[in-house]
Motif scaffolding. Structure first.
Motif, PDB file in Angstrom:
ATOM      1  N   ILE A  54      32.072  42.543  36.821  1.00 52.47           N
ATOM      2  CA  ILE A  54      33.461  42.310  37.203  1.00 52.47           C
ATOM      3  C   ILE A  54      34.131  41.470  36.121  1.00 52.47           C
ATOM      4  O   ILE A  54      33.547  40.499  35.617  1.00 52.47           O
ATOM      5  N   TYR A  55      35.344  41.866  35.762  1.00 56.96           N
ATOM      6  CA  TYR A  55      36.117  41.138  34.762  1.00 56.96           C
ATOM      7  C   TYR A  55      37.559  41.051  35.242  1.00 56.96           C
ATOM      8  O   TYR A  55      38.113  42.052  35.710  1.00 56.96           O
ATOM      9  N   THR A  56      38.141  39.866  35.165  1.00 54.86           N
ATOM     10  CA  THR A  56      39.562  39.705  35.482  1.00 54.86           C
ATOM     11  C   THR A  56      40.233  38.945  34.344  1.00 54.86           C
ATOM     12  O   THR A  56      39.627  38.074  33.717  1.00 54.86           O
ATOM     13  N   TYR A  57      41.475  39.322  34.102  1.00 51.14           N
ATOM     14  CA  TYR A  57      42.275  38.649  33.081  1.00 51.14           C
ATOM     15  C   TYR A  57      43.633  38.351  33.683  1.00 51.14           C
ATOM     16  O   TYR A  57      44.318  39.255  34.162  1.00 51.14           O
ATOM     17  N   LEU A  58      43.986  37.082  33.708  1.00 52.50           N
ATOM     18  CA  LEU A  58      45.269  36.647  34.242  1.00 52.50           C
ATOM     19  C   LEU A  58      46.064  36.021  33.103  1.00 52.50           C
ATOM     20  O   LEU A  58      45.742  34.910  32.653  1.00 52.50           O
ATOM     21  N   PRO A  59      47.080  36.747  32.601  1.00 54.90           N
ATOM     22  CA  PRO A  59      47.883  36.168  31.524  1.00 54.90           C
ATOM     23  C   PRO A  59      48.753  35.033  32.052  1.00 54.90           C
ATOM     24  O   PRO A  59      49.010  34.951  33.253  1.00 54.90           O
ATOM     25  N   ALA A  60      49.204  34.199  31.148  1.00 60.05           N
ATOM     26  CA  ALA A  60      50.065  33.083  31.541  1.00 60.05           C
ATOM     27  C   ALA A  60      51.304  33.604  32.257  1.00 60.05           C
ATOM     28  O   ALA A  60      51.792  32.984  33.196  1.00 60.05           O
ATOM     29  N   GLU A  61      51.813  34.702  31.827  1.00 59.66           N
ATOM     30  CA  GLU A  61      52.960  35.356  32.463  1.00 59.66           C
ATOM     31  C   GLU A  61      52.554  36.796  32.759  1.00 59.66           C
ATOM     32  O   GLU A  61      51.986  37.465  31.913  1.00 59.66           O
ATOM     33  N   GLY A  62      52.826  37.281  33.930  1.00 62.88           N
ATOM     34  CA  GLY A  62      52.521  38.677  34.249  1.00 62.88           C
ATOM     35  C   GLY A  62      51.466  38.826  35.319  1.00 62.88           C
ATOM     36  O   GLY A  62      51.086  37.868  35.989  1.00 62.88           O
ATOM     37  N   GLU A  63      50.991  40.063  35.446  1.00 64.67           N
ATOM     38  CA  GLU A  63      50.035  40.399  36.509  1.00 64.67           C
ATOM     39  C   GLU A  63      48.608  40.424  36.003  1.00 64.67           C
ATOM     40  O   GLU A  63      48.356  40.689  34.833  1.00 64.67           O
ATOM     41  N   ALA A  64      47.692  40.191  36.922  1.00 64.59           N
ATOM     42  CA  ALA A  64      46.264  40.185  36.601  1.00 64.59           C
ATOM     43  C   ALA A  64      45.755  41.600  36.376  1.00 64.59           C
ATOM     44  O   ALA A  64      46.239  42.562  36.974  1.00 64.59           O
ATOM     45  N   THR A  65      44.766  41.709  35.498  1.00 65.87           N
ATOM     46  CA  THR A  65      44.063  42.959  35.240  1.00 65.87           C
ATOM     47  C   THR A  65      42.641  42.779  35.738  1.00 65.87           C
ATOM     48  O   THR A  65      42.017  41.750  35.484  1.00 65.87           O
ATOM     49  N   LYS A  66      42.111  43.786  36.448  1.00 68.22           N
ATOM     50  CA  LYS A  66      40.759  43.694  36.992  1.00 68.22           C
ATOM     51  C   LYS A  66      39.973  44.943  36.618  1.00 68.22           C
ATOM     52  O   LYS A  66      40.499  46.051  36.660  1.00 68.22           O
ATOM     53  N   GLN A  67      38.711  44.730  36.278  1.00 65.02           N
ATOM     54  CA  GLN A  67      37.811  45.833  35.946  1.00 65.02           C
ATOM     55  C   GLN A  67      36.526  45.650  36.741  1.00 65.02           C
ATOM     56  O   GLN A  67      35.981  44.543  36.790  1.00 65.02           O
ATOM     57  N   VAL A  68      36.048  46.725  37.364  1.00 69.00           N
ATOM     58  CA  VAL A  68      34.766  46.680  38.071  1.00 69.00           C
ATOM     59  C   VAL A  68      33.940  47.874  37.606  1.00 69.00           C
ATOM     60  O   VAL A  68      34.365  49.025  37.738  1.00 69.00           O
TER      61      VAL A  68
END
Length: 92
Positions: A54-68
């Motif tokens: 599982i990987y998540t990326y939450l930018p300072a501005e914007g929406e989170a990206t998730k990979q499973v």
């Protein structure tokens, strides 16, 4: 947004790329899969038949990206995986 507050990019988990998945071969042991993909961030205590990367990326501005990416085993050997890696990992 509150003035003066600095927001950072937050990434968590295992980055898995298509190139890494292309290296997997049927019959590989878990140890071999872990050499290619790394050790999953969380151990599956309910089943030894699959692991989740599982990987998540939450930018300072914007929406989170998730990979499973789910990796499946039979008798301790790799059989297949499910899930698509995200096209671009912003943390790179």
């Amino acid at each position: 947004s509150f003035p003066g507050v600095y927001k950072i990019h937050v990434q968590q988990g295992n980055i898995v790329t298509q190139e890494m998945l292309d290296e997997l071969r049927t019959g590989m042991t878990k140890r071999q899969v872990h050499f290619v993909l790394g050790t999953p961030i969380a151990k599956n205590i309910f089943s030894h038949d699959y692991e989740s990367y599982i990987y998540t990326y939450l930018p300072a501005e914007g929406e989170a990206t998730k990979q499973v990416i789910n990796v499946y085993y039979q008798n301790g050997q790799y059989t297949h995986h499910e899930g698509q890696p995200i096209e671009e990992h912003p943390a790179y």
